[in-house]
Write an enzyme that holds these catalytic residues in place. Structure first.
Site, PDB file in Angstrom:
ATOM      1  N   CYS A  65       0.952  -0.914   0.064  1.00  0.00           N
ATOM      2  CA  CYS A  65      -0.075  -0.076   0.171  1.00  0.00           C
ATOM      3  C   CYS A  65       0.988   1.138  -0.094  1.00  0.00           C
ATOM      4  O   CYS A  65       2.225   1.231  -0.363  1.00  0.00           O
ATOM      5  CB  CYS A  65      -1.132   0.033   1.047  1.00  0.00           C
ATOM      6  SG  CYS A  65      -0.390   0.040   2.939  1.00  0.00           S
ATOM      7  N   HIS A  98      14.200 -14.868  11.608  1.00  0.00           N
ATOM      8  CA  HIS A  98      13.718 -15.034  13.137  1.00  0.00           C
ATOM      9  C   HIS A  98      12.295 -15.029  13.427  1.00  0.00           C
ATOM     10  O   HIS A  98      11.838 -15.520  14.532  1.00  0.00           O
ATOM     11  CB  HIS A  98      14.315 -13.646  14.077  1.00  0.00           C
ATOM     12  CG  HIS A  98      15.596 -13.699  13.924  1.00  0.00           C
ATOM     13  ND1 HIS A  98      16.382 -12.712  14.859  1.00  0.00           N
ATOM     14  CD2 HIS A  98      16.508 -14.287  13.454  1.00  0.00           C
ATOM     15  CE1 HIS A  98      17.697 -12.743  14.827  1.00  0.00           C
ATOM     16  NE2 HIS A  98      17.881 -14.143  13.997  1.00  0.00           N
TER      17      HIS A  98
END
Ligand code: RB5
Length: 145
Positions: A65, A98
């Site tokens: 966006c 992670h």
């Protein structure tokens, strides 16, 4: 690899560019809109791409966006989605390593095409780490509900 990609009007031009590059790179791309620069509501597109990812219709998702914020907020509310808004390649590497992010969010009004492409390439070529500490932390996030 199958990728689901979507944007609102703020990310439309970047989506079109990334789609072209992904297709040339041999990826199967599901384009969930928008299909013109006319204004649309970003949550409608975020839901489409998120559903592809959680149903395994696609392996990963990309949402764009204007800032990437609305898309990441919306996608993160879908069960099974870990959305990561990334503005550089270090973030996208860590988002996979992670956080095991499965939806990459970008800001079409924030970064240029070349940086966006680098971020995408890193995201798609990095596998999540499976160490117990990372799994434990991800599980704690999932359990927030
Ligand atoms: C649309 O103008 C803009 O608000 C949207 O693209 C996005 O940046 C929202 O987070």
């Amino acid at each position: 690899m199958i990728l689901s990609i979507g944007s609102d009007h703020g990310g439309y031009h970047l989506k079109e560019e990334l789609k072209k590059r992904l297709e040339s790179g041999g990826y199967d791309v599901l384009d969930r809109g928008c299909h013109s620069p006319e204004a649309v509501d970003y949550p409608d597109i975020a839901i489409e791409v998120s559903r592809d990812v959680v149903s395994s219709t696609s392996d990963l998702g990309i949402l764009i966006c204007g800032t990437g914020i609305g898309m990441s907020n919306a996608a993160s509310r879908v069960d099974g989605v870990t959305a990561a808004l990334c503005t550089n390649s270090y973030m996208s590497r860590m988002a996979r390593l992670h956080n095991d992010a499965n939806v990459l969010c970008l800001g079409g009004r924030v970064i240029g095409e070349e940086l966006a492409w680098d971020i995408v390439e890193v995201f798609l070529s990095t596998e999540p780490l499976t160490d117990e500490k990372y799994r434990r932390r991800r599980k704690k996030v999932e359990d927030i509900g």
